[in-house]
Write a protein that holds these residues in place. Structure first.
Motif, PDB file in Angstrom:
ATOM      1  N   GLY A  89      -5.148   4.007  -2.256  1.00  0.00           N
ATOM      2  CA  GLY A  89      -4.634   2.733  -2.648  1.00  0.00           C
ATOM      3  C   GLY A  89      -3.979   2.427  -1.070  1.00  0.00           C
ATOM      4  N   ILE A  90      -3.869   3.166  -0.233  1.00  0.00           N
ATOM      5  CA  ILE A  90      -3.131   2.942   1.003  1.00  0.00           C
ATOM      6  C   ILE A  90      -3.775   1.614   1.751  1.00  0.00           C
ATOM      7  CG2 ILE A  90      -4.627   4.398   2.378  1.00  0.00           C
ATOM      8  CD1 ILE A  90      -2.125   5.058   4.132  1.00  0.00           C
ATOM      9  N   LEU A  91      -2.916   0.621   2.053  1.00  0.00           N
ATOM     10  CA  LEU A  91      -3.286  -0.489   2.823  1.00  0.00           C
ATOM     11  C   LEU A  91      -2.921  -0.464   4.130  1.00  0.00           C
ATOM     12  CD1 LEU A  91      -2.669  -3.257   0.154  1.00  0.00           C
ATOM     13  CD2 LEU A  91      -4.817  -2.047   0.506  1.00  0.00           C
ATOM     14  N   PHE A  92      -3.524  -0.394   5.037  1.00  0.00           N
ATOM     15  CA  PHE A  92      -3.445  -0.344   6.345  1.00  0.00           C
ATOM     16  C   PHE A  92      -3.006  -1.790   7.053  1.00  0.00           C
ATOM     17  CE2 PHE A  92      -6.283   3.385   5.957  1.00  0.00           C
ATOM     18  CZ  PHE A  92      -5.396   4.187   6.158  1.00  0.00           C
ATOM     19  N   ASP A  93      -1.896  -1.994   7.043  1.00  0.00           N
ATOM     20  CA  ASP A  93      -1.428  -3.145   7.609  1.00  0.00           C
ATOM     21  C   ASP A  93      -0.363  -2.985   8.688  1.00  0.00           C
ATOM     22  OD1 ASP A  93      -0.510  -5.783   8.079  1.00  0.00           O
ATOM     23  OD2 ASP A  93       0.225  -6.206   6.361  1.00  0.00           O
ATOM     24  N   GLN A  94      -0.384  -2.819   9.778  1.00  0.00           N
ATOM     25  CA  GLN A  94       0.300  -2.415  11.131  1.00  0.00           C
ATOM     26  C   GLN A  94       1.618  -3.416  10.678  1.00  0.00           C
ATOM     27  OE1 GLN A  94      -2.466  -2.412  13.854  1.00  0.00           O
ATOM     28  NE2 GLN A  94      -2.953  -0.239  13.662  1.00  0.00           N
ATOM     29  N   ASN A  95       1.387  -4.531  10.311  1.00  0.00           N
ATOM     30  CA  ASN A  95       2.510  -5.692  10.348  1.00  0.00           C
ATOM     31  C   ASN A  95       3.581  -5.604   9.433  1.00  0.00           C
ATOM     32  OD1 ASN A  95       1.500  -6.823  12.654  1.00  0.00           O
ATOM     33  ND2 ASN A  95      -0.074  -8.002  11.538  1.00  0.00           N
ATOM     34  N   SER A  96       3.295  -4.464   8.281  1.00  0.00           N
ATOM     35  CA  SER A  96       4.248  -4.127   7.119  1.00  0.00           C
ATOM     36  C   SER A  96       4.942  -2.932   7.305  1.00  0.00           C
ATOM     37  CB  SER A  96       3.080  -4.255   5.938  1.00  0.00           C
ATOM     38  OG  SER A  96       2.561  -2.993   5.812  1.00  0.00           O
ATOM     39  N   THR A  97       5.758  -2.827   6.364  1.00  0.00           N
ATOM     40  CA  THR A  97       6.595  -1.665   6.631  1.00  0.00           C
ATOM     41  C   THR A  97       5.666  -0.246   6.687  1.00  0.00           C
ATOM     42  OG1 THR A  97       7.864  -2.391   4.855  1.00  0.00           O
ATOM     43  CG2 THR A  97       8.199  -0.137   5.267  1.00  0.00           C
ATOM     44  N   PRO A  98       6.179   0.500   7.736  1.00  0.00           N
ATOM     45  CA  PRO A  98       5.296   1.623   8.158  1.00  0.00           C
ATOM     46  C   PRO A  98       5.414   2.698   7.291  1.00  0.00           C
ATOM     47  CG  PRO A  98       7.156   1.782   9.778  1.00  0.00           C
ATOM     48  CD  PRO A  98       7.357   0.347   8.747  1.00  0.00           C
ATOM     49  N   CYS A  99       4.197   3.450   7.323  1.00  0.00           N
ATOM     50  CA  CYS A  99       4.153   4.773   6.210  1.00  0.00           C
ATOM     51  C   CYS A  99       5.237   5.796   6.595  1.00  0.00           C
ATOM     52  CB  CYS A  99       2.511   5.255   6.230  1.00  0.00           C
ATOM     53  SG  CYS A  99       1.499   4.217   5.716  1.00  0.00           S
ATOM     54  N   GLN A 100       5.655   6.398   5.566  1.00  0.00           N
ATOM     55  CA  GLN A 100       6.700   7.329   5.943  1.00  0.00           C
ATOM     56  C   GLN A 100       6.474   8.668   4.978  1.00  0.00           C
ATOM     57  OE1 GLN A 100      10.573   5.798   5.406  1.00  0.00           O
ATOM     58  NE2 GLN A 100       9.647   4.603   3.896  1.00  0.00           N
ATOM     59  N   VAL A 101       7.131   9.623   5.398  1.00  0.00           N
ATOM     60  CA  VAL A 101       7.252  10.984   4.563  1.00  0.00           C
ATOM     61  C   VAL A 101       8.563  10.817   3.948  1.00  0.00           C
ATOM     62  CG1 VAL A 101       7.374  13.413   4.739  1.00  0.00           C
ATOM     63  CG2 VAL A 101       5.735  12.269   6.139  1.00  0.00           C
ATOM     64  N   ILE A 102       8.912  11.385   2.579  1.00  0.00           N
ATOM     65  CA  ILE A 102       9.988  11.146   1.924  1.00  0.00           C
ATOM     66  C   ILE A 102      10.405  12.367   1.171  1.00  0.00           C
ATOM     67  CG2 ILE A 102      11.327   9.608   0.108  1.00  0.00           C
ATOM     68  CD1 ILE A 102       9.641   7.333   0.665  1.00  0.00           C
ATOM     69  N   VAL A 103      11.446  12.888   1.322  1.00  0.00           N
ATOM     70  CA  VAL A 103      11.828  14.146   0.512  1.00  0.00           C
ATOM     71  C   VAL A 103      13.297  13.841  -0.030  1.00  0.00           C
ATOM     72  CG1 VAL A 103      12.637  16.593   1.033  1.00  0.00           C
ATOM     73  CG2 VAL A 103      10.820  15.761   2.277  1.00  0.00           C
TER      74      VAL A 103
END
Length: 152
Positions: free
Chosen positions: A91-105
């Motif tokens: 379900g990942i959508l690679f859109d470099q103009n949107s919010t960047p992907c991140q790791v969350i703890v």
């Protein structure tokens, strides 16, 4: 009779697999990348960043929309390392103009002697530069940047 049913099943499976398009990713250096291999380290420190001992058994999740939706979750190993692969099929959508992907703890973290208030540690996912060829296509090698605390 069993032979005919098996042959029909295999033919149907072949037709479905050859006519279903693969999920599309993003172009990186002119290459169609269908996924991200994400690696990182979580340590017991005031920031979650080195130096410090790794924290085992912590739930780490990945999000590409500011944390609203978790695409995948993984536990840290005995040394605090984690690794997973996200693909367009997740379900990942690679859109470099949107919010960047991140790791969350999520904090506080039970396995660490450092007192964290309630909130999250977040780290951006950064491209390392390597592209890995898999059976489904190219996967970009990434690592998470330094963690930053976001209070709730």
């Amino acid at each position: 009779m069993a032979y005919k049913l098996t042959a029909l099943f295999l033919l149907t499976l072949f037709l479905i697999s050859t006519t279903t398009p693969l999920a599309q990713g993003v172009l990186i250096n002119g290459q169609n990348v269908i996924g991200l291999r994400i690696r990182g380290l979580l340590v017991c420190s005031a920031t979650g960043n080195p130096p410090g001992p790794g924290i085992a058994g912590v739930n780490v999740r990945m999000s590409c929309n500011g944390g609203t939706t978790s695409l995948v979750q993984v536990l840290t190993d005995a040394n605090g390392f984690f690794q997973t692969v996200l693909t367009a099929l997740d379900g990942i959508l690679f859109d470099q103009n949107s919010t960047p992907c991140q790791v969350i703890v999520d904090t506080p973290i039970a396995n660490c002697g450092v007192e964290f208030p309630k909130g999250t540690l977040r780290a951006p996912i950064s491209l390392v530069g390597n592209l890995i060829q898999t059976l489904l296509g190219l996967v970009a090698d990434t690592t998470c940047g330094p963690f930053h605390f976001i209070p709730i």
